[in-house]
Scaffold this motif. Structure first.
Motif, PDB file in Angstrom:
ATOM      1  N   PRO A 209      -7.939   0.174   3.720  1.00 25.66           N
ATOM      2  CA  PRO A 209      -6.807  -0.433   3.153  1.00 25.66           C
ATOM      3  C   PRO A 209      -6.095   0.915   2.427  1.00 25.66           C
ATOM      4  O   PRO A 209      -6.653   1.880   1.944  1.00 25.66           O
ATOM      5  CB  PRO A 209      -6.988  -1.373   2.057  1.00 25.66           C
ATOM      6  CG  PRO A 209      -8.703  -1.026   1.583  1.00 25.66           C
ATOM      7  CD  PRO A 209      -8.989  -0.401   2.741  1.00 25.66           C
ATOM      8  N   PRO A 210      -4.712   0.926   2.341  1.00 22.95           N
ATOM      9  CA  PRO A 210      -4.146   1.892   1.703  1.00 22.95           C
ATOM     10  C   PRO A 210      -4.494   1.991   0.152  1.00 22.95           C
ATOM     11  O   PRO A 210      -4.589   0.915  -0.480  1.00 22.95           O
ATOM     12  CB  PRO A 210      -2.433   1.545   1.979  1.00 22.95           C
ATOM     13  CG  PRO A 210      -2.379   0.267   2.269  1.00 22.95           C
ATOM     14  CD  PRO A 210      -3.712  -0.288   2.900  1.00 22.95           C
ATOM     15  N   LEU A 211      -4.149   3.237  -0.459  1.00 19.68           N
ATOM     16  CA  LEU A 211      -4.465   3.364  -1.907  1.00 19.68           C
ATOM     17  C   LEU A 211      -3.324   3.748  -2.569  1.00 19.68           C
ATOM     18  O   LEU A 211      -2.297   4.193  -1.911  1.00 19.68           O
ATOM     19  CB  LEU A 211      -5.308   4.297  -2.100  1.00 19.68           C
ATOM     20  CG  LEU A 211      -6.960   4.112  -1.496  1.00 19.68           C
ATOM     21  CD1 LEU A 211      -7.627   5.579  -1.335  1.00 19.68           C
ATOM     22  CD2 LEU A 211      -7.572   3.196  -2.598  1.00 19.68           C
ATOM     23  N   PRO A 212      -3.096   3.296  -3.707  1.00 15.75           N
ATOM     24  CA  PRO A 212      -1.777   3.654  -4.453  1.00 15.75           C
ATOM     25  C   PRO A 212      -1.746   5.265  -4.710  1.00 15.75           C
ATOM     26  O   PRO A 212      -2.630   5.965  -4.403  1.00 15.75           O
ATOM     27  CB  PRO A 212      -1.678   3.123  -5.748  1.00 15.75           C
ATOM     28  CG  PRO A 212      -3.504   2.905  -6.079  1.00 15.75           C
ATOM     29  CD  PRO A 212      -3.810   2.722  -4.725  1.00 15.75           C
ATOM     30  N   MET A 213      -0.545   5.610  -5.606  1.00 17.73           N
ATOM     31  CA  MET A 213      -0.268   6.951  -5.719  1.00 17.73           C
ATOM     32  C   MET A 213      -1.269   7.360  -7.121  1.00 17.73           C
ATOM     33  O   MET A 213      -1.478   6.259  -8.012  1.00 17.73           O
ATOM     34  CB  MET A 213       0.889   7.170  -6.058  1.00 17.73           C
ATOM     35  CG  MET A 213       1.956   7.167  -5.038  1.00 17.73           C
ATOM     36  SD  MET A 213       1.676   8.517  -3.701  1.00 17.73           S
ATOM     37  CE  MET A 213       2.552   9.783  -4.487  1.00 17.73           C
ATOM     38  N   ALA A 214      -1.831   8.338  -7.244  1.00 17.42           N
ATOM     39  CA  ALA A 214      -2.396   9.115  -8.260  1.00 17.42           C
ATOM     40  C   ALA A 214      -1.497   9.709  -9.384  1.00 17.42           C
ATOM     41  O   ALA A 214      -0.794  10.479  -8.845  1.00 17.42           O
ATOM     42  CB  ALA A 214      -3.406   9.742  -8.075  1.00 17.42           C
TER      43      ALA A 214
ATOM     44  N   GLU B 226     -11.200   2.020  -9.738  1.00 13.13           N
ATOM     45  CA  GLU B 226     -10.426   0.520  -9.920  1.00 13.13           C
ATOM     46  C   GLU B 226      -9.538   0.445  -8.815  1.00 13.13           C
ATOM     47  O   GLU B 226      -9.493  -0.600  -8.026  1.00 13.13           O
ATOM     48  CB  GLU B 226      -9.662   0.715 -11.388  1.00 13.13           C
ATOM     49  CG  GLU B 226     -10.443   0.727 -12.379  1.00 13.13           C
ATOM     50  CD  GLU B 226     -11.763  -0.157 -12.468  1.00 13.13           C
ATOM     51  OE1 GLU B 226     -11.383  -1.534 -12.122  1.00 13.13           O
ATOM     52  OE2 GLU B 226     -12.713  -0.067 -12.517  1.00 13.13           O
ATOM     53  N   ALA B 227      -8.567   1.766  -8.158  1.00 14.33           N
ATOM     54  CA  ALA B 227      -7.685   1.373  -7.340  1.00 14.33           C
ATOM     55  C   ALA B 227      -8.443   1.189  -5.913  1.00 14.33           C
ATOM     56  O   ALA B 227      -8.182   0.366  -5.298  1.00 14.33           O
ATOM     57  CB  ALA B 227      -7.072   3.010  -7.073  1.00 14.33           C
ATOM     58  N   ALA B 228      -9.572   1.858  -5.666  1.00 11.31           N
ATOM     59  CA  ALA B 228     -10.491   1.653  -4.466  1.00 11.31           C
ATOM     60  C   ALA B 228     -10.928   0.198  -4.494  1.00 11.31           C
ATOM     61  O   ALA B 228     -10.815  -0.637  -3.465  1.00 11.31           O
ATOM     62  CB  ALA B 228     -11.537   2.527  -4.486  1.00 11.31           C
ATOM     63  N   LEU B 229     -11.675  -0.399  -5.541  1.00 12.31           N
ATOM     64  CA  LEU B 229     -12.061  -1.803  -5.506  1.00 12.31           C
ATOM     65  C   LEU B 229     -11.024  -2.580  -5.512  1.00 12.31           C
ATOM     66  O   LEU B 229     -11.206  -3.974  -4.572  1.00 12.31           O
ATOM     67  CB  LEU B 229     -12.890  -1.894  -6.678  1.00 12.31           C
ATOM     68  CG  LEU B 229     -14.239  -0.833  -6.772  1.00 12.31           C
ATOM     69  CD1 LEU B 229     -15.004  -1.131  -8.275  1.00 12.31           C
ATOM     70  CD2 LEU B 229     -15.037  -0.938  -5.925  1.00 12.31           C
ATOM     71  N   ASN B 230     -10.021  -2.466  -5.952  1.00 10.86           N
ATOM     72  CA  ASN B 230      -8.890  -3.547  -5.724  1.00 10.86           C
ATOM     73  C   ASN B 230      -8.129  -3.340  -4.484  1.00 10.86           C
ATOM     74  O   ASN B 230      -7.982  -4.456  -3.853  1.00 10.86           O
ATOM     75  CB  ASN B 230      -7.787  -3.060  -7.002  1.00 10.86           C
ATOM     76  CG  ASN B 230      -8.165  -3.611  -8.459  1.00 10.86           C
ATOM     77  OD1 ASN B 230      -8.961  -4.111  -8.664  1.00 10.86           O
ATOM     78  ND2 ASN B 230      -7.583  -2.661  -9.172  1.00 10.86           N
ATOM     79  N   ALA B 231      -8.149  -2.384  -3.940  1.00  6.51           N
ATOM     80  CA  ALA B 231      -7.785  -2.222  -2.496  1.00  6.51           C
ATOM     81  C   ALA B 231      -8.450  -2.882  -1.579  1.00  6.51           C
ATOM     82  O   ALA B 231      -8.007  -3.652  -0.781  1.00  6.51           O
ATOM     83  CB  ALA B 231      -7.337  -0.940  -2.189  1.00  6.51           C
ATOM     84  N   LEU B 232      -9.852  -2.510  -1.736  1.00  9.16           N
ATOM     85  CA  LEU B 232     -10.655  -3.377  -0.758  1.00  9.16           C
ATOM     86  C   LEU B 232     -10.776  -4.888  -1.047  1.00  9.16           C
ATOM     87  O   LEU B 232     -10.972  -5.717   0.058  1.00  9.16           O
ATOM     88  CB  LEU B 232     -12.218  -2.624  -0.815  1.00  9.16           C
ATOM     89  CG  LEU B 232     -12.267  -1.224  -0.503  1.00  9.16           C
ATOM     90  CD1 LEU B 232     -13.418  -0.460  -0.927  1.00  9.16           C
ATOM     91  CD2 LEU B 232     -12.292  -1.132   1.198  1.00  9.16           C
ATOM     92  N   ASP B 233     -10.938  -5.169  -2.155  1.00 11.89           N
ATOM     93  CA  ASP B 233     -10.904  -6.585  -2.593  1.00 11.89           C
ATOM     94  C   ASP B 233      -9.591  -7.273  -2.137  1.00 11.89           C
ATOM     95  O   ASP B 233      -9.656  -8.551  -1.433  1.00 11.89           O
ATOM     96  CB  ASP B 233     -10.841  -6.751  -4.210  1.00 11.89           C
ATOM     97  CG  ASP B 233     -12.154  -6.581  -4.719  1.00 11.89           C
ATOM     98  OD1 ASP B 233     -13.394  -6.565  -3.845  1.00 11.89           O
ATOM     99  OD2 ASP B 233     -12.348  -6.448  -5.846  1.00 11.89           O
TER     100      ASP B 233
END
Length: 187
Positions: free
Chosen positions: A153-158, A96-103
């Motif tokens: 794009p940057p990704l959030p913290m896990a 979810e984080a990857a797809l949201n960041a790319l979108d």
């Protein structure tokens, strides 16, 4: 525990726990956060390490690590305008984080490889057919952080939580404390 911790960090800590609690039987279950959380709530587990999606009253310790774009140390097999991804099947917080960041960045992507396990992701990434979002725990054995020239794009913290069951006995609490202090990666 989630697959993220099964290979990196956990074996050494379980060894230390077994030395200090030689009569405790450990049954280790490696799975997805949702399944582990459900088993903990049902009283089937004393302790669980899960990805944290929201605060929970059973959290004993929190672990926070940066998500990174990871790829083969040899790079991608082919250069592509569309970002090729290797992702775990839904539901997965990293997915979810990857797809949201790319979108959000307006980057085109395709799911080049899907798997229900980190072993499957590792194979796809090592083959150079895709990138994957994970923490540094997966960055070994030919997998490295993706080059900045890929302009990802940057990704959030896990966030991960070490959670204790309602009926957790003293040994489970001791293990939670050991894991809480021992699993955090150095900066």
């Amino acid at each position: 525990t989630t697959q993220d911790f099964a290979d990196h960090g956990l074996p050494e800590l379980l060894r230390a726990f077994a030395a200090s609690h030689p009569r405790v039987r450990i049954e280790l279950r490696v799975g997805r956060s949702v399944e582990l959380g459900s088993a903990l709530q049902a009283g089937q587990l004393d302790l669980a390490i899960t990805m944290r999606h929201a605060p929970s009253p059973d959290e004993a310790f929190l672990i926070s690590e940066p998500m990174l774009w990871l790829c083969s140390e040899k790079g991608l097999a082919t250069r592509q305008d569309v970002v090729p991804l290797a992702l775990l099947d839904p539901y997965c917080g990293f997915r979810e984080a990857a797809l949201n960041a790319l979108d959000a960045a307006g980057r085109r992507y395709r799911i080049a490889a899907g798997s229900s396990s980190l072993a499957g992701l590792r194979s796809a990434v090592n083959a150079g057919i895709a990138l994957t979002p994970r923490t540094r725990r997966l960055a070994h054995s030919g997998i490295v952080e993706a080059s900045p020239d890929l302009d990802l794009p940057p990704l959030p913290m896990a966030g991960f939580a070490i959670r204790l069951g309602r009926e957790a006995a003293r040994p489970a609490r001791d293990l939670a404390e050991l894991l809480g202090t021992g699993l955090a990666l150095p900066p």
